[in-house]
Design a protein around this motif. Sequence first.
Motif, PDB file in Angstrom:
ATOM      1  N   VAL A  56       0.697  -1.190   0.002  1.00  0.00           N
ATOM      2  CA  VAL A  56       0.128   0.104   0.058  1.00  0.00           C
ATOM      3  C   VAL A  56       0.968   1.238  -0.046  1.00  0.00           C
ATOM      4  CG1 VAL A  56      -1.832  -1.246   1.220  1.00  0.00           C
ATOM      5  CG2 VAL A  56      -0.220  -0.013   2.579  1.00  0.00           C
ATOM      6  N   ALA A  57       2.221   1.131  -0.066  1.00  0.00           N
ATOM      7  CA  ALA A  57       3.065   2.297   0.119  1.00  0.00           C
ATOM      8  C   ALA A  57       2.698   3.282  -1.097  1.00  0.00           C
ATOM      9  CB  ALA A  57       4.350   1.756  -0.076  1.00  0.00           C
ATOM     10  N   ALA A  58       2.566   2.962  -2.253  1.00  0.00           N
ATOM     11  CA  ALA A  58       2.308   3.922  -3.210  1.00  0.00           C
ATOM     12  C   ALA A  58       0.889   4.661  -3.045  1.00  0.00           C
ATOM     13  CB  ALA A  58       2.014   2.879  -4.851  1.00  0.00           C
ATOM     14  N   VAL A  59       0.040   3.807  -2.753  1.00  0.00           N
ATOM     15  CA  VAL A  59      -1.404   4.535  -2.162  1.00  0.00           C
ATOM     16  C   VAL A  59      -1.211   5.527  -1.292  1.00  0.00           C
ATOM     17  CG1 VAL A  59      -3.642   4.168  -1.408  1.00  0.00           C
ATOM     18  CG2 VAL A  59      -2.575   2.478  -2.743  1.00  0.00           C
ATOM     19  N   VAL A  60      -0.213   5.141  -0.185  1.00  0.00           N
ATOM     20  CA  VAL A  60      -0.151   6.162   0.751  1.00  0.00           C
ATOM     21  C   VAL A  60       0.652   7.515   0.507  1.00  0.00           C
ATOM     22  CG1 VAL A  60       1.164   6.488   2.996  1.00  0.00           C
ATOM     23  CG2 VAL A  60       0.085   4.275   2.700  1.00  0.00           C
ATOM     24  N   GLU A  61       1.503   7.203  -0.765  1.00  0.00           N
ATOM     25  CA  GLU A  61       2.368   8.404  -1.250  1.00  0.00           C
ATOM     26  C   GLU A  61       1.183   9.334  -1.791  1.00  0.00           C
ATOM     27  OE1 GLU A  61       5.443   9.224  -1.248  1.00  0.00           O
ATOM     28  OE2 GLU A  61       7.018   7.531  -1.037  1.00  0.00           O
ATOM     29  N   ARG A  62       0.382   8.702  -2.505  1.00  0.00           N
ATOM     30  CA  ARG A  62      -0.642   9.417  -3.206  1.00  0.00           C
ATOM     31  C   ARG A  62      -1.290  10.139  -2.286  1.00  0.00           C
ATOM     32  NH1 ARG A  62      -2.913   9.824  -8.176  1.00  0.00           N
ATOM     33  NH2 ARG A  62      -4.389  11.527  -8.138  1.00  0.00           N
ATOM     34  N   SER A  63      -1.768   9.473  -1.202  1.00  0.00           N
ATOM     35  CA  SER A  63      -2.804  10.279  -0.293  1.00  0.00           C
ATOM     36  C   SER A  63      -1.971  11.364   0.539  1.00  0.00           C
ATOM     37  CB  SER A  63      -3.321   9.176   0.828  1.00  0.00           C
ATOM     38  OG  SER A  63      -3.765   9.729   1.942  1.00  0.00           O
ATOM     39  N   VAL A  64      -0.897  11.041   1.010  1.00  0.00           N
ATOM     40  CA  VAL A  64      -0.072  12.206   1.374  1.00  0.00           C
ATOM     41  C   VAL A  64       0.095  13.403   0.402  1.00  0.00           C
ATOM     42  CG1 VAL A  64       2.219  12.648   2.163  1.00  0.00           C
ATOM     43  CG2 VAL A  64       1.254  10.821   2.958  1.00  0.00           C
ATOM     44  N   ARG A  65       0.312  13.219  -0.913  1.00  0.00           N
ATOM     45  CA  ARG A  65       0.285  14.356  -1.904  1.00  0.00           C
ATOM     46  C   ARG A  65      -0.787  15.007  -1.744  1.00  0.00           C
ATOM     47  NH1 ARG A  65       1.693  12.136  -7.560  1.00  0.00           N
ATOM     48  NH2 ARG A  65      -0.518  11.963  -7.778  1.00  0.00           N
ATOM     49  N   LEU A  66      -1.976  14.155  -1.777  1.00  0.00           N
ATOM     50  CA  LEU A  66      -3.384  14.766  -2.042  1.00  0.00           C
ATOM     51  C   LEU A  66      -3.718  15.701  -0.540  1.00  0.00           C
ATOM     52  CD1 LEU A  66      -6.035  15.333  -3.342  1.00  0.00           C
ATOM     53  CD2 LEU A  66      -6.899  13.121  -2.182  1.00  0.00           C
ATOM     54  N   GLU A  67      -3.361  15.224   0.500  1.00  0.00           N
ATOM     55  CA  GLU A  67      -3.750  15.817   1.624  1.00  0.00           C
ATOM     56  C   GLU A  67      -2.727  17.249   1.861  1.00  0.00           C
ATOM     57  OE1 GLU A  67      -4.059  15.159   6.400  1.00  0.00           O
ATOM     58  OE2 GLU A  67      -3.261  13.564   5.308  1.00  0.00           O
ATOM     59  N   LEU A  68      -1.503  17.186   1.362  1.00  0.00           N
ATOM     60  CA  LEU A  68      -0.577  18.011   1.360  1.00  0.00           C
ATOM     61  C   LEU A  68      -1.138  18.984   0.402  1.00  0.00           C
ATOM     62  CD1 LEU A  68       1.993  19.154   2.843  1.00  0.00           C
ATOM     63  CD2 LEU A  68       3.240  18.262   0.603  1.00  0.00           C
ATOM     64  N   ALA A  69      -1.619  18.798  -0.782  1.00  0.00           N
ATOM     65  CA  ALA A  69      -2.123  19.815  -1.662  1.00  0.00           C
ATOM     66  C   ALA A  69      -3.323  20.502  -1.211  1.00  0.00           C
ATOM     67  CB  ALA A  69      -2.402  19.056  -2.837  1.00  0.00           C
ATOM     68  N   ALA A  70      -4.364  19.682  -0.537  1.00  0.00           N
ATOM     69  CA  ALA A  70      -5.293  20.078   0.177  1.00  0.00           C
ATOM     70  C   ALA A  70      -4.891  21.206   1.245  1.00  0.00           C
ATOM     71  CB  ALA A  70      -6.475  19.145   0.474  1.00  0.00           C
ATOM     72  N   ALA A  71      -4.057  20.816   2.185  1.00  0.00           N
ATOM     73  CA  ALA A  71      -3.847  21.502   3.475  1.00  0.00           C
ATOM     74  C   ALA A  71      -3.136  22.838   2.921  1.00  0.00           C
ATOM     75  CB  ALA A  71      -2.926  20.976   4.352  1.00  0.00           C
ATOM     76  N   LEU A  72      -2.174  22.774   1.763  1.00  0.00           N
ATOM     77  CA  LEU A  72      -1.422  24.119   1.268  1.00  0.00           C
ATOM     78  C   LEU A  72      -2.411  24.955   0.449  1.00  0.00           C
ATOM     79  CD1 LEU A  72       2.113  22.540   1.279  1.00  0.00           C
ATOM     80  CD2 LEU A  72       0.969  23.813   3.316  1.00  0.00           C
ATOM     81  N   ARG A  73      -3.545  24.177  -0.201  1.00  0.00           N
ATOM     82  CA  ARG A  73      -4.131  24.848  -1.324  1.00  0.00           C
ATOM     83  C   ARG A  73      -3.536  25.388  -2.450  1.00  0.00           C
ATOM     84  NH1 ARG A  73      -7.051  29.877   1.759  1.00  0.00           N
ATOM     85  NH2 ARG A  73      -5.351  30.063   2.589  1.00  0.00           N
ATOM     86  N   VAL A  74      -2.619  24.110  -2.910  1.00  0.00           N
ATOM     87  CA  VAL A  74      -1.884  24.181  -4.044  1.00  0.00           C
ATOM     88  C   VAL A  74      -2.260  23.095  -4.981  1.00  0.00           C
ATOM     89  CG1 VAL A  74       0.144  25.327  -2.931  1.00  0.00           C
ATOM     90  CG2 VAL A  74       0.049  22.701  -3.042  1.00  0.00           C
ATOM     91  N   THR A  75      -1.921  22.818  -6.140  1.00  0.00           N
ATOM     92  CA  THR A  75      -2.135  21.904  -6.962  1.00  0.00           C
ATOM     93  C   THR A  75      -1.092  20.427  -6.697  1.00  0.00           C
ATOM     94  OG1 THR A  75      -0.143  22.032  -8.355  1.00  0.00           O
ATOM     95  CG2 THR A  75      -2.436  23.179  -8.733  1.00  0.00           C
ATOM     96  N   GLU A  76      -1.751  19.150  -6.881  1.00  0.00           N
ATOM     97  CA  GLU A  76      -1.077  18.039  -6.460  1.00  0.00           C
ATOM     98  C   GLU A  76       0.118  17.928  -7.112  1.00  0.00           C
ATOM     99  OE1 GLU A  76      -2.732  14.219  -5.955  1.00  0.00           O
ATOM    100  OE2 GLU A  76      -4.613  14.827  -6.506  1.00  0.00           O
ATOM    101  N   HIS A  77       0.581  18.544  -8.349  1.00  0.00           N
ATOM    102  CA  HIS A  77       1.724  18.568  -8.898  1.00  0.00           C
ATOM    103  C   HIS A  77       2.709  19.413  -8.109  1.00  0.00           C
ATOM    104  CE1 HIS A  77       4.757  18.805 -12.181  1.00  0.00           C
ATOM    105  NE2 HIS A  77       4.778  20.064 -11.916  1.00  0.00           N
ATOM    106  N   ALA A  78       2.370  20.608  -7.567  1.00  0.00           N
ATOM    107  CA  ALA A  78       3.102  21.302  -6.664  1.00  0.00           C
ATOM    108  C   ALA A  78       3.422  20.585  -5.386  1.00  0.00           C
ATOM    109  CB  ALA A  78       2.255  22.817  -6.545  1.00  0.00           C
ATOM    110  N   ALA A  79       2.427  19.850  -4.817  1.00  0.00           N
ATOM    111  CA  ALA A  79       2.543  19.188  -3.670  1.00  0.00           C
ATOM    112  C   ALA A  79       3.612  18.093  -4.053  1.00  0.00           C
ATOM    113  CB  ALA A  79       1.446  18.568  -3.060  1.00  0.00           C
ATOM    114  N   ALA A  80       3.634  17.557  -4.955  1.00  0.00           N
ATOM    115  CA  ALA A  80       4.615  16.440  -5.378  1.00  0.00           C
ATOM    116  C   ALA A  80       5.978  16.929  -5.488  1.00  0.00           C
ATOM    117  CB  ALA A  80       4.189  15.704  -6.677  1.00  0.00           C
ATOM    118  N   THR A  81       6.218  18.120  -6.024  1.00  0.00           N
ATOM    119  CA  THR A  81       7.457  18.701  -6.029  1.00  0.00           C
ATOM    120  C   THR A  81       8.130  18.969  -4.626  1.00  0.00           C
ATOM    121  OG1 THR A  81       6.848  19.812  -8.092  1.00  0.00           O
ATOM    122  CG2 THR A  81       8.549  20.873  -7.061  1.00  0.00           C
ATOM    123  N   LEU A  82       7.227  19.615  -3.673  1.00  0.00           N
ATOM    124  CA  LEU A  82       7.594  19.664  -2.485  1.00  0.00           C
ATOM    125  C   LEU A  82       8.041  18.744  -1.629  1.00  0.00           C
ATOM    126  CD1 LEU A  82       4.796  22.493  -1.088  1.00  0.00           C
ATOM    127  CD2 LEU A  82       7.486  22.849  -1.709  1.00  0.00           C
TER     128      LEU A  82
END
Length: 421
Positions: A56-82
């Motif tokens: 489930v590691a890949a799913v967790v990585e995607r979940s973290v990316r989504l939550e970070l994007a939502a919390a920072l109000r940025v795109t998922e692409h920007a969150a992935a870069t961070l």
Amino acid sequence: MDIAAADDEWGYAPDDVSLVTEVVDMMAVLAAQRYLRIESLRRNALADAERYGGGVAAVVERSVRLELAAALRVTEHAAATLLGRAEALVHRYPAVLDSLGGARLSERHAEMVIDALDVVEPDVRARLIPRAVTLAEELPVGAFRRALRRLVESERVATLAERHEAALRQRRVAVEPADDGMAWLHALLPAVEARAIEGRLTEIATVLGSHEDETRSLDQLRADVLGDLLVDGDTQALAPEARGIRATVAVTVPALALLDQSADEAGGSADVEGVGPIPLSKARELCGGADGWMRVLTHPETGVVLSVGRTRYRPPPDLRRLVRWRADRCMAPGCGIPASRCEIDHSIDWQYGGPTSLDNLAPLCTGHHTVKHHGGWMVEQIPGSGGALLWTSPSGRKYRVEPERRVPVFGPAGDVAPAPF
């Protein structure tokens, strides 16, 4: 105690520039903390996922990316870069992260280190990180980008010819549609040829733009000239004075390497103005007598005009070329405009007794040339530095700008001459 009272008591009152740099330093410190916490977030989430198996590691990585994007109000692409930069700084570049946390370099410097070194071999990266951090702490962003590129290429020069041949097979031309009936024309080709093409377009456009009735900008003129040359196939549509212009590029290569074929196998390279290292085989081809290539040899030469004193204001052509070759760029702090597009400035004004000599000349772009004379700055050449300039701002701050290259200095027999680079 308020700030004004504290300033009076301690005898210190920061000026406006200090107030800005103080905030910038705080931003660097906070950026380091942000990356540390982002990587901690990722690691903690993956640690929790271990309880359910690694699948489930890949799913967790995607979940973290989504939550970070939502919390920072940025795109998922920007969150992935961070997330990617945080992981890189914590695990591969801790020295860069430490320097960022101490506000000794900026977040942009840190990003450039990651982008430049992540693509090289791990052993090369390990050797380069300490020197990259030192350069980042000393140089502004533009100069650091160029120095970092040269640093990487100098370490990888042994495989430069092989990598260039592989990259050469990828050359191509593509059209990308744009809005309003426009399109981008992209060409992936050797950097030497690209620089020569851009230089020729600029020279022709500059000539055309000097006409009194010309209303097009330099960018528009370059685009129109490109279309004329490629669509019509000749220059007859151009003004007569613009038809004979050819590409000019400066190639710096050790003279003896031009004669020694074994230098290729030893991993030697030449340097092209505005491009960087190229294989010696390519340099040998360019220096074989083709018109339009200025050969600058690092082997001792005679006959180079270094000064004409006070006999004339305008430097002779070979002195202008040497001044531009030494600097490579505009000699204003952080400026990246190629020296070939700059004006030659007398550091000590001619009208105040400044000689037309190598140690009193430096290339400045039009904007910085104007700032030097009318913006309240003081600019002086540092004696014995080989062409470094010291800029003193209206607020009294000092900024040292080093040339890209050194002109060899030869002394009496037995003396050791400094290296030209």
